[in-house]
Design a protein around this motif. Structure first.
Motif, mmCIF file in Angstrom:
data_model
loop_
_atom_site.group_PDB
_atom_site.id
_atom_site.type_symbol
_atom_site.label_atom_id
_atom_site.label_comp_id
_atom_site.label_asym_id
_atom_site.label_seq_id
_atom_site.Cartn_x
_atom_site.Cartn_y
_atom_site.Cartn_z
ATOM 1 N N GLU A 1 2.815 9.114 9.017
ATOM 2 C CA GLU A 1 4.315 9.651 7.977
ATOM 3 C C GLU A 1 4.011 11.118 8.406
ATOM 4 O OE1 GLU A 1 3.241 9.233 3.820
ATOM 5 O OE2 GLU A 1 3.525 7.270 3.933
ATOM 6 N N GLN A 2 2.672 11.583 8.772
ATOM 7 C CA GLN A 2 3.003 12.930 8.557
ATOM 8 C C GLN A 2 3.469 13.437 10.159
ATOM 9 O OE1 GLN A 2 -1.654 14.003 8.530
ATOM 10 N NE2 GLN A 2 -0.948 14.712 6.880
ATOM 11 N N MET A 3 3.268 12.162 11.014
ATOM 12 C CA MET A 3 3.796 12.209 12.468
ATOM 13 C C MET A 3 5.023 11.821 12.804
ATOM 14 S SD MET A 3 2.858 9.685 16.381
ATOM 15 C CE MET A 3 2.818 8.042 15.299
ATOM 16 N N LEU A 4 5.662 10.686 11.608
ATOM 17 C CA LEU A 4 7.301 10.151 11.782
ATOM 18 C C LEU A 4 7.371 11.773 11.774
ATOM 19 C CD1 LEU A 4 6.701 6.777 10.524
ATOM 20 C CD2 LEU A 4 7.830 7.713 12.712
ATOM 21 N N GLU A 5 7.127 12.610 10.398
ATOM 22 C CA GLU A 5 8.008 13.765 9.943
ATOM 23 C C GLU A 5 7.683 14.421 10.501
ATOM 24 O OE1 GLU A 5 6.062 14.558 6.419
ATOM 25 O OE2 GLU A 5 6.424 12.930 5.360
ATOM 26 N N SER A 6 7.038 15.135 11.324
ATOM 27 C CA SER A 6 7.167 16.258 12.857
ATOM 28 C C SER A 6 7.969 16.242 13.500
ATOM 29 C CB SER A 6 5.716 16.517 13.426
ATOM 30 O OG SER A 6 5.120 14.723 13.757
ATOM 31 N N PHE A 7 8.750 14.834 13.579
ATOM 32 C CA PHE A 7 9.536 13.974 14.619
ATOM 33 C C PHE A 7 10.859 14.120 14.175
ATOM 34 C CE2 PHE A 7 6.463 12.081 17.743
ATOM 35 C CZ PHE A 7 6.237 12.581 18.564
ATOM 36 N N LEU B 1 -13.639 1.139 1.786
ATOM 37 C CA LEU B 1 -13.960 2.222 3.194
ATOM 38 C C LEU B 1 -12.748 1.422 4.090
ATOM 39 C CD1 LEU B 1 -17.595 2.039 4.276
ATOM 40 C CD2 LEU B 1 -15.985 3.823 3.395
ATOM 41 N N PHE B 2 -12.160 0.393 4.102
ATOM 42 C CA PHE B 2 -11.251 -0.485 4.685
ATOM 43 C C PHE B 2 -9.543 -0.040 3.727
ATOM 44 C CE2 PHE B 2 -8.561 -3.503 6.922
ATOM 45 C CZ PHE B 2 -8.230 -3.509 7.791
ATOM 46 N N VAL B 3 -9.959 0.072 2.891
ATOM 47 C CA VAL B 3 -8.808 0.442 2.335
ATOM 48 C C VAL B 3 -8.112 2.338 1.634
ATOM 49 C CG1 VAL B 3 -6.864 1.108 0.185
ATOM 50 C CG2 VAL B 3 -8.523 -1.432 0.882
ATOM 51 N N GLN B 4 -9.140 2.693 2.183
ATOM 52 C CA GLN B 4 -9.433 4.118 2.118
ATOM 53 C C GLN B 4 -8.605 4.288 3.822
ATOM 54 O OE1 GLN B 4 -13.339 5.379 1.864
ATOM 55 N NE2 GLN B 4 -12.948 6.576 -0.269
ATOM 56 N N MET B 5 -9.360 3.536 4.598
ATOM 57 C CA MET B 5 -9.036 3.478 6.283
ATOM 58 C C MET B 5 -7.930 3.671 6.518
ATOM 59 S SD MET B 5 -10.533 2.432 9.002
ATOM 60 C CE MET B 5 -11.224 0.590 9.060
ATOM 61 N N GLN B 6 -7.349 2.332 5.749
ATOM 62 C CA GLN B 6 -5.829 1.913 6.108
ATOM 63 C C GLN B 6 -4.576 2.882 5.095
ATOM 64 O OE1 GLN B 6 -5.572 -1.915 3.742
ATOM 65 N NE2 GLN B 6 -4.957 -2.228 5.418
ATOM 66 N N GLU B 7 -5.339 3.773 3.660
ATOM 67 C CA GLU B 7 -4.213 4.767 4.040
ATOM 68 C C GLU B 7 -3.935 6.370 4.625
ATOM 69 O OE1 GLU B 7 -6.450 5.198 -0.034
ATOM 70 O OE2 GLU B 7 -5.482 3.356 -0.965
ATOM 71 N N GLN B 8 -5.340 6.498 5.327
ATOM 72 C CA GLN B 8 -5.435 7.477 6.698
ATOM 73 C C GLN B 8 -4.871 7.284 7.655
ATOM 74 O OE1 GLN B 8 -9.740 7.626 7.392
ATOM 75 N NE2 GLN B 8 -9.806 9.341 5.773
ATOM 76 N N MET B 9 -4.482 5.959 7.461
ATOM 77 C CA MET B 9 -3.652 5.906 8.744
ATOM 78 C C MET B 9 -2.632 5.598 8.989
ATOM 79 S SD MET B 9 -5.675 2.084 10.990
ATOM 80 C CE MET B 9 -4.340 2.882 12.165
#
Length: 177
Positions: free
Chosen positions: A167-173, A154-162
């Protein structure tokens, strides 16, 4: 808590009203109830909501936190000072949004372990219970190991989601990794 005849179907959400004088009124039984009785509803898995009598604001979470506070002050606390401090540190942190789900999944996993143990121990005499518990050490170790592995996953999944959200936020900029 006594039920009235002709009540709504079992499982219908029970409405508890909280008045300014801090009294709690169960609309299903038309009587005042205590936090102990609300705790009993929780233990039974009964669906309920606590609403402010004037504003209808949902106060369920604050009442549940109040029950936890009373339990913690009652002599055998579940949370150490360190755990509580760490929980507080997550508020306002980037991982706050993930922490609730992470804790919820881990607690559900522990409940599943508890349910398995209860099913395995049904109908045991005191002598059989002693033998059962003697055999549980390896089984419990296996269940705890499984729980830890699930928690790590679950922790690894949480890290991957973050990472994906970053990456999506950086791409939006217009920035790429």
């Amino acid at each position: 808590m006594k039920e009235k005849k002709g009540e709504a179907a079992a499982g219908a959400e029970r409405i508890i009203k909280k008045y300014p004088n801090r009294r709690l009124y169960d609309t299903r039984t038309s009587s005042y109830i205590t936090l102990t009785e609300i705790k009993q509803l929780v233990m039974e898995g009964a669906p309920f909501v606590v609403r402010d009598a004037k504003t209808s604001e949902d106060l369920t979470r604050s009442i549940l936190l109040q029950i936890i506070l009373e339990e913690e002050a009652g002599g055998s606390p579940m949370f150490s000072t360190s755990v509580l401090s760490n929980i507080i540190r997550f508020y306002g942190h980037a991982m706050q949004g993930f922490m609730g789900g992470y804790l919820e999944k881990n607690i559900q996993s522990l409940q599943d372990v508890q349910t398995k143990l209860a099913e395995q121990s049904k109908g045991l005499s005191p002598e059989m219970w002693t033998q059962f518990m003697a055999m549980q050490t390896p089984a419990m170790q296996g269940l705890v190991t499984q729980n830890l592995e699930q928690s790590q996953h679950l922790f690894v999944q949480m890290q991957e989601q973050m990472q994906k959200q970053t990456e999506q936020m950086l791409e939006s900029f217009g920035l790429k990794r």
